[in-house]
Design a protein around this motif. Structure first.
Motif, short mmCIF file in Angstrom:
data_model
loop_
_atom_site.label_atom_id
_atom_site.label_comp_id
_atom_site.label_asym_id
_atom_site.label_seq_id
_atom_site.Cartn_x
_atom_site.Cartn_y
_atom_site.Cartn_z
N UNK A 57 0.84 -1.20 0.00
CA UNK A 57 0.00 0.00 0.00
C UNK A 57 0.87 1.25 0.00
N UNK A 58 0.43 2.25 -0.73
CA UNK A 58 1.28 3.43 -0.89
C UNK A 58 1.56 4.14 0.42
N UNK A 59 0.63 4.03 1.36
CA UNK A 59 0.84 4.75 2.63
C UNK A 59 2.07 4.22 3.38
N UNK A 60 2.55 3.04 3.02
CA UNK A 60 3.73 2.48 3.70
C UNK A 60 5.03 2.75 2.95
N UNK A 61 4.96 3.48 1.87
CA UNK A 61 6.16 3.63 1.03
C UNK A 61 7.36 4.15 1.81
N UNK A 62 7.20 5.31 2.46
CA UNK A 62 8.34 5.91 3.16
C UNK A 62 8.90 4.97 4.22
N UNK A 63 7.99 4.39 4.99
CA UNK A 63 8.41 3.48 6.06
C UNK A 63 9.20 2.30 5.47
N UNK A 64 8.66 1.71 4.42
CA UNK A 64 9.32 0.55 3.83
C UNK A 64 10.71 0.90 3.30
N UNK A 65 10.81 2.02 2.63
CA UNK A 65 12.10 2.41 2.07
C UNK A 65 13.11 2.64 3.19
N UNK A 66 12.66 3.32 4.25
CA UNK A 66 13.56 3.60 5.37
C UNK A 66 14.03 2.31 6.05
N UNK A 67 13.09 1.42 6.27
CA UNK A 67 13.41 0.17 6.97
C UNK A 67 14.38 -0.68 6.14
N UNK A 68 14.12 -0.76 4.86
CA UNK A 68 14.98 -1.60 4.02
C UNK A 68 16.37 -0.98 3.87
N UNK A 69 16.41 0.33 3.78
CA UNK A 69 17.70 1.01 3.69
C UNK A 69 18.56 0.66 4.90
N UNK A 70 17.93 0.63 6.05
CA UNK A 70 18.63 0.31 7.29
C UNK A 70 18.96 -1.19 7.37
N UNK A 71 17.98 -2.02 7.01
CA UNK A 71 18.18 -3.46 7.09
C UNK A 71 19.40 -3.91 6.29
N UNK A 72 19.61 -3.29 5.14
CA UNK A 72 20.75 -3.70 4.31
C UNK A 72 21.98 -2.80 4.53
N UNK A 73 21.97 -2.10 5.64
CA UNK A 73 23.14 -1.30 6.06
C UNK A 73 23.59 -0.30 5.00
N UNK A 74 22.65 0.24 4.25
CA UNK A 74 23.06 1.15 3.19
C UNK A 74 23.48 2.51 3.73
N UNK A 75 23.18 2.76 4.98
CA UNK A 75 23.61 4.04 5.57
C UNK A 75 25.07 3.98 5.98
N UNK A 76 25.65 2.80 5.93
CA UNK A 76 27.07 2.69 6.31
C UNK A 76 27.96 2.56 5.09
N UNK A 77 29.03 3.32 5.09
CA UNK A 77 29.96 3.28 3.96
C UNK A 77 30.43 1.85 3.73
N UNK A 78 30.47 1.47 2.47
CA UNK A 78 30.86 0.09 2.13
C UNK A 78 32.34 -0.14 2.42
#
Ligand code: ASP
Ligand code: MG
Length: 421
Positions: free
Chosen positions: A400-421
């Motif tokens: 559902x579109x209402x979850x878009x921001x939440x999903x993107x944020x959670x997945x970004x964190x789950x795959x450690x994309x906020x940390x330099x490779x």
């Protein structure tokens, strides 16, 4: 300024660079003067520079709107005559700005270079580029400034390459000239792990593969025209996205896959597309040919279908769901109502407020378990997954579109994309 390090000519250290500047980079005469200065610095380092420019920001939209005030839909041949003028203005202005800096410069429209295309007005494909004229100018010390987005067909008609087509002009010229690098200057400083407007921790990627970039582009990260990335991958053009508003950054290099896959992150980015709609045909008779009857009718109406799911049948009938662009929802629904009668299905259901979120990375080829990690992270946030599709380097979910921001944020964190490779 980003200093290009090229190996092509070790003797002279001289390289041939194609630089493409987008609409915002040439959006005012001041910005055009800035662009001229950047080009001058590259030339001063001894490089040959071919420049491709877009129209000033907003100009193409303005021209299309003018055409529509006269005729709707506008005649495609004439529309191309009108919209191609935007780039004719910027090539002339940029050449003047270069001359004012004491450089030799020469502008060319697509037809003048001879960027030969097919005759599919408003979405033409490049067939061939004459490089002789450009080479000669370069050898005489000119900066060559070419209008993006346009070409000419075999009968001499002006054509355009589709919205965002200047990227493709840049890459095609780089391929034709066997340039050392094609630099795409835009208003962002590279390709990010996701949209920084949604995740403030999003990081700029130093490099990304063509395949990943294609997925990022087609899934809504609108940095580059998709066709230009396909072109670059096919002709192995070294492609770099950089900001024209900032000096010093190296942008993002779009390149072939690293052999050294140990170093590769498993997921490179989280892409998303807001404008999804889901349609379901309930009670589809379970017999050969129904998928064809449904999707054939949809394709005949020129509607692109994305994700498709058919569940297992109970008592001889199944449910058939797929997604389309939200703008096509009503049209698709009407088509399905017709098909429903025809094949004897029960009901057509629809939901306009869907979105698609995808995790992308060539590293997932060699790492199982990415999907389960993704689904678990979404489940922990109570986000219901409605559809799933996967490829070798991508896992997409429709939610559902209402979850878009939440999903993107959670997945970004789950795959450690906020940390330099
Ligand atoms: N000016 C064209 C457009 O706005 C082409 C481009 O900018 O790439 O789509
Ligand atoms: Mg663009």
């Amino acid at each position: 300024m980003y200093h290009a390090r090229f190996q092509n000519d070790p003797e002279t250290k001289m390289a041939l660079i194609v630089q493409k500047y987008g609409g915002t980079s040439v959006g005012s005469t001041d910005r055009i003067k800035n662009v001229a200065q950047r080009i001058a610095r590259f030339q001063a380092e001894g490089h040959q520079v071919v420049v491709v420019v877009s129209a000033m920001t907003g100009e193409t939209n303005r021209l299309i709107a003018l055409a529509k005030e006269i005729q709707t839909p506008p005649n495609p041949r004439e529309l191309d005559v009108v919209v191609s003028t935007g780039e004719q203005v910027t090539i002339g202005l940029l050449s003047m700005a270069l001359m004012e800096l004491g450089l030799k410069a020469r502008s060319y429209t697509g037809a003048q270079v001879r960027i030969l295309t097919d005759d599919a007005f408003t979405k033409a494909r490049i067939l061939k580029i004459d490089e002789d004229r450009i080479r000669q100018d370069l050898n005489e010390g000119h900066v060559v400034v070419v209008a993006g987005f346009q070409g000419v067909d075999a009968s001499g008609n002006i054509t355009t390459l589709g919205r965002g087509g200047s990227d493709t002009t840049g890459v095609a010229l780089a391929a034709a000239l066997r340039a050392d690098e094609c630099q795409i200057y835009t208003d962002v400083d590279g390709v990010y792990t996701t949209d920084p407007r949604i995740v403030s921790e999003a990081r700029k990627l130093d490099r990304i593969t063509f395949e990943e970039m294609l997925e990022m582009a087609s899934l809504g990260s609108k940095v580059l025209q998709i066709r230009s990335v396909e072109f670059a991958g096919k002709y192995k053009v070294k492609l770099r996205v950089l900001s024209s508003f900032q000096d010093g950054g190296e942008g993002t290099l779009i390149t072939v896959e690293d052999d050294n896959s140990m170093e590769q992150p498993i997921i490179s980015g989280i892409a998303f597309n807001r404008d999804e709609a889901k349609l379901t045909v309930l009670g589809v008779p379970d017999r050969p040919g129904t998928a064809y009857q449904i999707l054939g009718a949809v394709a005949d109406a020129n509607i692109d279908v994305d994700m498709i799911i058919q569940n297992v049948s109970r008592d001889g009938s199944a449910d058939f769901s797929f997604t389309v662009n939200r703008g096509e929802f009503d049209k698709t629904r009407a088509v399905l109502e017709g098909v429903k009668q025809h094949i004897g299905a029960k009901e057509v259901l629809g939901d306009k407020s869907m979105c698609k979120v995808s995790a992308i990375g060539v590293g997932m080829r060699s790492h199982p378990g990415v999907a389960s990690k993704m689904f678990r992270a979404l489940a922990e946030e109570g986000i219901n997954i409605q559809m799933i599709s996967t490829s070798e380097i991508k896992i997409s979910v429709v939610i559902e579109e209402k979850y878009l921001e939440l999903a993107v944020r959670v997945l970004h964190k789950t795959f450690n994309l906020d940390q330099a490779a």
